[in-house]
Motif scaffolding. Sequence first.
Motif, PDB file in Angstrom:
ATOM      1  N   GLY A  39      84.215  65.182  94.423  1.00  0.00           N
ATOM      2  CA  GLY A  39      85.627  64.729  94.339  1.00  0.00           C
ATOM      3  C   GLY A  39      85.433  63.171  93.981  1.00  0.00           C
ATOM      4  O   GLY A  39      84.894  62.786  92.877  1.00  0.00           O
ATOM      5  N   ILE A  42      82.675  60.699  93.254  1.00  0.00           N
ATOM      6  CA  ILE A  42      81.624  61.073  92.155  1.00  0.00           C
ATOM      7  C   ILE A  42      81.236  59.692  91.369  1.00  0.00           C
ATOM      8  O   ILE A  42      80.275  59.283  90.973  1.00  0.00           O
ATOM      9  CB  ILE A  42      82.294  62.037  91.038  1.00  0.00           C
ATOM     10  N   GLY A  43      82.562  58.921  91.150  1.00  0.00           N
ATOM     11  CA  GLY A  43      82.342  57.648  90.117  1.00  0.00           C
ATOM     12  C   GLY A  43      81.327  56.787  91.355  1.00  0.00           C
ATOM     13  O   GLY A  43      80.458  56.149  90.583  1.00  0.00           O
ATOM     14  N   VAL A  46      77.691  57.488  90.895  1.00  0.00           N
ATOM     15  CA  VAL A  46      77.037  57.145  89.492  1.00  0.00           C
ATOM     16  C   VAL A  46      76.845  55.386  89.651  1.00  0.00           C
ATOM     17  O   VAL A  46      75.785  54.843  89.176  1.00  0.00           O
ATOM     18  CB  VAL A  46      77.942  57.271  88.165  1.00  0.00           C
ATOM     19  N   ASP A  47      77.717  54.741  90.461  1.00  0.00           N
ATOM     20  CA  ASP A  47      77.356  53.193  90.628  1.00  0.00           C
ATOM     21  C   ASP A  47      76.113  53.085  91.495  1.00  0.00           C
ATOM     22  O   ASP A  47      75.396  52.222  91.188  1.00  0.00           O
ATOM     23  CB  ASP A  47      78.656  52.666  91.393  1.00  0.00           C
ATOM     24  N   GLN A  50      73.004  53.745  89.315  1.00  0.00           N
ATOM     25  CA  GLN A  50      72.895  52.873  88.307  1.00  0.00           C
ATOM     26  C   GLN A  50      72.190  51.677  89.080  1.00  0.00           C
ATOM     27  O   GLN A  50      71.289  50.904  88.573  1.00  0.00           O
ATOM     28  CB  GLN A  50      74.062  52.374  87.647  1.00  0.00           C
ATOM     29  N   ARG A  54      68.375  50.267  88.406  1.00  0.00           N
ATOM     30  CA  ARG A  54      67.893  48.865  87.917  1.00  0.00           C
ATOM     31  C   ARG A  54      67.164  48.084  88.933  1.00  0.00           C
ATOM     32  O   ARG A  54      66.470  47.376  88.602  1.00  0.00           O
ATOM     33  CB  ARG A  54      69.488  48.153  87.740  1.00  0.00           C
ATOM     34  N   ILE A  66      70.567  65.150  86.072  1.00  0.00           N
ATOM     35  CA  ILE A  66      71.781  64.924  86.598  1.00  0.00           C
ATOM     36  C   ILE A  66      72.303  66.536  86.589  1.00  0.00           C
ATOM     37  O   ILE A  66      72.436  66.881  85.469  1.00  0.00           O
ATOM     38  CB  ILE A  66      72.440  63.932  85.754  1.00  0.00           C
ATOM     39  N   ILE A  68      75.898  68.549  87.611  1.00  0.00           N
ATOM     40  CA  ILE A  68      77.457  68.744  87.917  1.00  0.00           C
ATOM     41  C   ILE A  68      77.857  70.278  88.590  1.00  0.00           C
ATOM     42  O   ILE A  68      77.067  70.978  87.949  1.00  0.00           O
ATOM     43  CB  ILE A  68      78.383  68.244  86.908  1.00  0.00           C
ATOM     44  N   SER A  84      84.957  69.014  92.061  1.00  0.00           N
ATOM     45  CA  SER A  84      83.744  68.828  91.354  1.00  0.00           C
ATOM     46  C   SER A  84      82.669  68.178  92.283  1.00  0.00           C
ATOM     47  O   SER A  84      82.911  67.342  93.123  1.00  0.00           O
ATOM     48  CB  SER A  84      84.170  67.848  90.113  1.00  0.00           C
TER      49      SER A  84
ATOM     50  N   GLY B  39      84.158  54.134  84.981  1.00  0.00           N
ATOM     51  CA  GLY B  39      84.698  53.553  85.978  1.00  0.00           C
ATOM     52  C   GLY B  39      85.332  54.690  86.889  1.00  0.00           C
ATOM     53  O   GLY B  39      84.799  55.728  87.175  1.00  0.00           O
ATOM     54  N   ILE B  42      85.452  58.616  86.158  1.00  0.00           N
ATOM     55  CA  ILE B  42      84.100  59.331  85.991  1.00  0.00           C
ATOM     56  C   ILE B  42      84.266  60.752  86.648  1.00  0.00           C
ATOM     57  O   ILE B  42      83.902  61.617  86.300  1.00  0.00           O
ATOM     58  CB  ILE B  42      83.059  58.559  86.416  1.00  0.00           C
ATOM     59  N   GLY B  43      84.992  60.762  87.928  1.00  0.00           N
ATOM     60  CA  GLY B  43      85.286  61.835  88.555  1.00  0.00           C
ATOM     61  C   GLY B  43      85.953  62.888  87.568  1.00  0.00           C
ATOM     62  O   GLY B  43      85.649  64.084  87.740  1.00  0.00           O
ATOM     63  N   VAL B  46      84.210  64.856  85.072  1.00  0.00           N
ATOM     64  CA  VAL B  46      83.295  65.919  85.785  1.00  0.00           C
ATOM     65  C   VAL B  46      84.383  67.060  85.893  1.00  0.00           C
ATOM     66  O   VAL B  46      84.069  68.275  85.392  1.00  0.00           O
ATOM     67  CB  VAL B  46      82.699  65.377  87.065  1.00  0.00           C
ATOM     68  N   ALA B  49      84.911  68.672  82.322  1.00  0.00           N
ATOM     69  CA  ALA B  49      83.647  69.419  82.140  1.00  0.00           C
ATOM     70  C   ALA B  49      83.547  70.806  82.632  1.00  0.00           C
ATOM     71  O   ALA B  49      83.170  71.726  82.130  1.00  0.00           O
ATOM     72  CB  ALA B  49      82.513  68.560  82.360  1.00  0.00           C
ATOM     73  N   VAL B  63      77.433  73.479  80.234  1.00  0.00           N
ATOM     74  CA  VAL B  63      77.065  72.019  80.285  1.00  0.00           C
ATOM     75  C   VAL B  63      75.777  71.830  79.925  1.00  0.00           C
ATOM     76  O   VAL B  63      74.775  72.537  80.034  1.00  0.00           O
ATOM     77  CB  VAL B  63      77.292  71.402  81.756  1.00  0.00           C
ATOM     78  N   ILE B  66      73.383  65.425  80.551  1.00  0.00           N
ATOM     79  CA  ILE B  66      74.649  64.526  81.167  1.00  0.00           C
ATOM     80  C   ILE B  66      73.768  63.052  81.151  1.00  0.00           C
ATOM     81  O   ILE B  66      72.690  62.996  81.627  1.00  0.00           O
ATOM     82  CB  ILE B  66      74.995  65.096  82.659  1.00  0.00           C
ATOM     83  N   LYS B  67      74.481  61.800  80.745  1.00  0.00           N
ATOM     84  CA  LYS B  67      73.900  60.645  80.598  1.00  0.00           C
ATOM     85  C   LYS B  67      74.609  59.862  81.726  1.00  0.00           C
ATOM     86  O   LYS B  67      76.045  59.801  81.498  1.00  0.00           O
ATOM     87  CB  LYS B  67      73.871  60.247  79.421  1.00  0.00           C
ATOM     88  N   ILE B  68      74.024  59.045  82.310  1.00  0.00           N
ATOM     89  CA  ILE B  68      74.958  57.966  82.940  1.00  0.00           C
ATOM     90  C   ILE B  68      74.490  56.633  82.563  1.00  0.00           C
ATOM     91  O   ILE B  68      73.311  56.462  82.007  1.00  0.00           O
ATOM     92  CB  ILE B  68      74.935  58.064  84.482  1.00  0.00           C
ATOM     93  N   GLY B  69      75.308  55.782  82.447  1.00  0.00           N
ATOM     94  CA  GLY B  69      74.856  54.198  82.088  1.00  0.00           C
ATOM     95  C   GLY B  69      75.786  53.299  82.844  1.00  0.00           C
ATOM     96  O   GLY B  69      76.740  53.529  83.768  1.00  0.00           O
ATOM     97  N   SER B  70      75.676  51.899  82.412  1.00  0.00           N
ATOM     98  CA  SER B  70      76.541  51.019  82.520  1.00  0.00           C
ATOM     99  C   SER B  70      76.950  50.184  81.773  1.00  0.00           C
ATOM    100  O   SER B  70      75.984  49.902  80.874  1.00  0.00           O
ATOM    101  CB  SER B  70      76.297  50.369  84.015  1.00  0.00           C
ATOM    102  N   ASN B  82      79.913  45.065  85.980  1.00  0.00           N
ATOM    103  CA  ASN B  82      79.167  46.200  85.298  1.00  0.00           C
ATOM    104  C   ASN B  82      80.148  47.283  85.706  1.00  0.00           C
ATOM    105  O   ASN B  82      80.550  47.310  87.003  1.00  0.00           O
ATOM    106  CB  ASN B  82      77.743  46.436  86.079  1.00  0.00           C
ATOM    107  N   SER B  84      80.321  51.483  85.535  1.00  0.00           N
ATOM    108  CA  SER B  84      79.590  52.745  85.331  1.00  0.00           C
ATOM    109  C   SER B  84      80.156  53.821  84.112  1.00  0.00           C
ATOM    110  O   SER B  84      81.382  53.659  84.227  1.00  0.00           O
ATOM    111  CB  SER B  84      79.349  53.689  86.471  1.00  0.00           C
ATOM    112  N   ILE B  86      79.868  57.664  82.021  1.00  0.00           N
ATOM    113  CA  ILE B  86      79.151  58.813  81.982  1.00  0.00           C
ATOM    114  C   ILE B  86      79.183  59.775  80.665  1.00  0.00           C
ATOM    115  O   ILE B  86      80.348  59.459  79.981  1.00  0.00           O
ATOM    116  CB  ILE B  86      79.567  59.995  83.239  1.00  0.00           C
ATOM    117  N   ILE B  88      79.243  63.722  79.402  1.00  0.00           N
ATOM    118  CA  ILE B  88      78.712  65.024  79.658  1.00  0.00           C
ATOM    119  C   ILE B  88      78.875  65.872  78.103  1.00  0.00           C
ATOM    120  O   ILE B  88      80.042  65.981  77.759  1.00  0.00           O
ATOM    121  CB  ILE B  88      79.625  65.728  80.433  1.00  0.00           C
TER     122      ILE B  88
END
Lengths: 93, 93
Positions: A39, A42-43, A46-47, A50, A54, A66, A68, A84, B39, B42-43, B46, B49, B63, B66-70, B82, B84, B86, B88
Amino acid sequence: MSTETRDTVFIGKKPLMAYVTSALIQLANLPSVNIKARGMSIGRAVDVAQIVARKTENAGYAVGEIKIGSEALESQDGKTRNVSTIEIEIKRN
Amino acid sequence: MSTETRDTVFIGKKPLMAYVTSALIQLANLPSVNIKARGMSIGRAVDVAQIVARKTENAGYAVGEIKIGSEALESQDGKTRNVSTIEIEIKRN
């Protein structure tokens, strides 16, 4: 399930760095860690992933698989709602 | 970039089903669609998706990667923060 052996960090309402620290402690003892949330969190998962990736990239760690999904939860009015979920692996390359 | 050829849905503040519909239209014309967010959204990415995957699973979609980054963003006080991200993929198996 003891703190020493579990390989999962569940993201909730604590400050972000609390989960980063938990994940780093687990990576000091285990080859990988799974960061899980559902829910609204989730964001934040990801934070956390990351930040951990790093901080550990020089030691050879990176984001792995990853996943979902969704879970059916019964809400307070008795209806079933889907929420989710996410699961992010951090592992040594 | 025309609506007909782009293969990405960016998640913002519209109702969830607006993005589900956009993704379904793209899957009717293209073999895959990427759902992107950053940011706080992101939830919701998901959620979108999961709904799209469930609505199209009988047609063989699922699905994918899935990639995550910042991304570094400059906030209003001039500091770099920074955020985050996503991405999908939903694609035909």
